[in-house]
Design a protein around this motif. Structure first.
Motif, mmCIF file in Angstrom:
data_model
loop_
_atom_site.group_PDB
_atom_site.id
_atom_site.type_symbol
_atom_site.label_atom_id
_atom_site.label_comp_id
_atom_site.label_asym_id
_atom_site.label_seq_id
_atom_site.Cartn_x
_atom_site.Cartn_y
_atom_site.Cartn_z
ATOM 1 N N ASP A 97 0.858 -1.184 0.000
ATOM 2 C CA ASP A 97 0.000 0.000 0.000
ATOM 3 C C ASP A 97 0.898 1.239 0.000
ATOM 4 O O ASP A 97 1.359 1.706 1.042
ATOM 5 N N GLN A 99 0.381 4.436 -0.760
ATOM 6 C CA GLN A 99 -0.113 5.672 -0.157
ATOM 7 C C GLN A 99 -0.057 5.603 1.366
ATOM 8 O O GLN A 99 0.324 6.570 2.034
ATOM 9 N N ALA A 100 -0.423 4.456 1.915
ATOM 10 C CA ALA A 100 -0.375 4.316 3.376
ATOM 11 C C ALA A 100 1.058 4.438 3.888
ATOM 12 O O ALA A 100 1.318 5.084 4.910
ATOM 13 N N GLU A 102 3.519 6.039 2.441
ATOM 14 C CA GLU A 102 3.969 7.428 2.310
ATOM 15 C C GLU A 102 3.396 8.284 3.437
ATOM 16 O O GLU A 102 4.114 9.115 4.021
ATOM 17 N N ASP A 103 2.130 8.085 3.753
ATOM 18 C CA ASP A 103 1.506 8.875 4.818
ATOM 19 C C ASP A 103 2.170 8.610 6.168
ATOM 20 O O ASP A 103 2.298 9.521 6.995
ATOM 21 N N LEU A 104 2.618 7.365 6.397
ATOM 22 C CA LEU A 104 3.223 7.006 7.673
ATOM 23 C C LEU A 104 4.689 7.436 7.775
ATOM 24 O O LEU A 104 5.167 7.849 8.833
ATOM 25 N N PHE A 106 6.497 9.643 5.567
ATOM 26 C CA PHE A 106 6.880 10.986 5.128
ATOM 27 C C PHE A 106 7.171 11.934 6.303
ATOM 28 O O PHE A 106 8.184 12.634 6.301
ATOM 29 N N PRO A 107 6.322 12.014 7.333
ATOM 30 C CA PRO A 107 6.622 12.939 8.451
ATOM 31 C C PRO A 107 7.917 12.592 9.185
ATOM 32 O O PRO A 107 8.595 13.489 9.711
ATOM 33 N N THR A 144 9.112 11.627 -3.892
ATOM 34 C CA THR A 144 8.558 10.291 -3.654
ATOM 35 C C THR A 144 8.587 9.471 -4.940
ATOM 36 O O THR A 144 8.242 9.964 -6.015
ATOM 37 N N THR A 146 7.503 5.333 -6.190
ATOM 38 C CA THR A 146 6.854 4.091 -5.746
ATOM 39 C C THR A 146 6.972 3.016 -6.814
ATOM 40 O O THR A 146 6.842 3.293 -8.019
#
Length: 413
Positions: A97, A99-100, A102-104, A106-107, A144, A146
């Motif tokens: 996944d 997108q998941a 990256e969301d987790l 990236f910060p 990014t 992927t």
């Protein structure tokens, strides 16, 4: 008689012709000799002290580099652990996944400026997600990528991490990606049941690593490989220039540095029989002195750091110290000579007055006195001389009176 002999005699006569010359000239020469000797000794001691300070400063810079390399590795390892242990990351890797993930992740990456690249792999070593910064602009936005299809399983450290039965293996690898050297710390991602479901690579651009080390150590840094080739340097040199500049550092000396068990080593401390190199290299018109320390990550040697500082510090400080010391001694010499001249004049003047008075008295001027008034030996001598002169004048007057009376009697007869 030859002319040189006459000159020597004239010179000796000048030195011995008067008490003034006998006192002042040797005193002045002795003062000058002592001043020159003092200047030399003090300058020599100051130069040695400055050399020791410079060597100590270079040693400290080498230790700073070694310590900061360990700290940076600890930071990458911590980022790897945070990513691998973030809730949701293992399942997102299994599900691929993007997108998941990256969301987790990236910060985490954006808050660690030291991280130049973070790569998430699946259990087969295939890339799922890559977050990266530009090598020449760490402040630029994180990019990014992927599912590019890249497979990292061929990397020994990646295969070792993914195939470790305990799932705790972590390692480091230095790789060249598109002309940029990157230091990667690799660790596993474990699922809920403890199995390895993927891996995380957290990398730092070597160029940025050296730039950070340079700002902390206040010294230029060059990284050598085991063949004494230049991997990266804060000096702006191309390959040919680097080979010419750093040719004094050989593969044998690479081994010598590694054998010192992590200590900072100077090139002049590794000299073989008959060698006289001092370890100073001229780079772009400036002389630099190098100290060397191993580049060690997780117990493995990846190269040797050459830490360099310009020797102009020694030259400029020595020049300044020499000028200052010379000025101090010059003022001291002038002061000593002026004081010495004044003291000698106080000694010589009564003697000169005594000599001139005696000469006048010898010519019949019995009214002359030395007029020297002091309590020292010269004053006593002058006082005695004046008293005897007064007695002589009195006797002379009495004799003249007697002579006048005798002449009057003789004339009467």
């Amino acid at each position: 008689m030859s002319k040189p002999t006459n000159l020597v005699r004239s010179g000796l006569k000048f030195f011995t012709s008067s008490i003034r010359n006998r006192i002042i000239i040797p005193y002045a020469l002795l003062t000058l000799v002592l001043a020159a000797l003092g200047t030399f000794v003090v300058t020599f001691l100051v130069a040695g002290n400055i050399e020791d300070r410079f060597r100590s400063q270079l040693l400290d810079a080498g230790r700073v580099v070694s310590d900061e390399v360990v700290d940076h590795e600890s930071t990458r390892l911590e980022v790897e652990r945070v990513i691998a242990n973030t809730i949701g990351v293992p399942q997102a890797v299994v599900d691929r996944d993007f997108q998941a993930l990256e969301d987790l992740i990236f910060p985490i990456v954006i808050n660690e400026i030291i991280v130049g690249s973070a790569i998430v792999l699946d259990a087969q070593g295939k890339e799922i997600l890559t977050l990266s910064r530009k090598a020449d602009d760490p402040n630029a936005p994180v990019q990014t990528q992927t599912d590019t299809g890249a497979n990292y399983f061929a990397w020994p450290v990646v295969s070792a991490v993914l195939t470790d039965p305990e799932g705790d293996w972590k390692d480091v690898q230095l790789v060249d990606e598109a002309g940029e050297m990157i230091i990667y710390t690799v660790g596993p991602i474990r699922g809920d049941t403890g199995e390895t479901v993927g891996a995380v690579l957290v990398g730092t651009y070597l160029k940025e690593e050296l730039a950070n080390l340079r700002s902390l150590a206040l010294a230029d840094i060059t990284l050598f490989d085991q063949n004494a080739g230049v991997i990266e340097s804060t000096f702006p040199l191309d390959g040919d220039e680097a080979r010419q500049v750093f040719e004094a550092f050989t593969a044998e000396r690479f081994e010598d540095v590694v054998a010192q068990a992590g200590e900072v080593v100077f090139l002049q401390d590794m000299q073989g029989p008959g060698e006289t190199a001092k370890g100073d290299l001229e780079i772009q018109g400036r002389a630099y002195r190098f100290a060397y320390t191993p580049f060690v990550l997780r117990g493995q040697v990846y190269g040797v750091f050459g830490v360099a500082m310009p020797t102009s510090f020694i030259t400029e400080t020595n020049t300044l110290s020499r000028s200052l010391i010379s000025a101090i001694f010059a003022v001291g010499v002038v002061a000593v000579m002026v004081i010495g001249y004044a003291i000698s004049q106080r000694i010589i003047r009564p003697i000169i007055s005594l000599v001139q008075t005696s000469q006048d008295i010898a010519q019949g001027n019995l009214d002359r006195r030395t007029e020297v008034e002091s309590d020292d030996e010269i004053g006593i001598l002058a006082s005695t001389f004046d008293n005897r002169t007064a007695e002589l004048q009195k006797k002379t007057i009495e004799l003249r009176d007697e002579a006048s009376k005798l002449n009057a009697i003789l004339n009467s007869i």
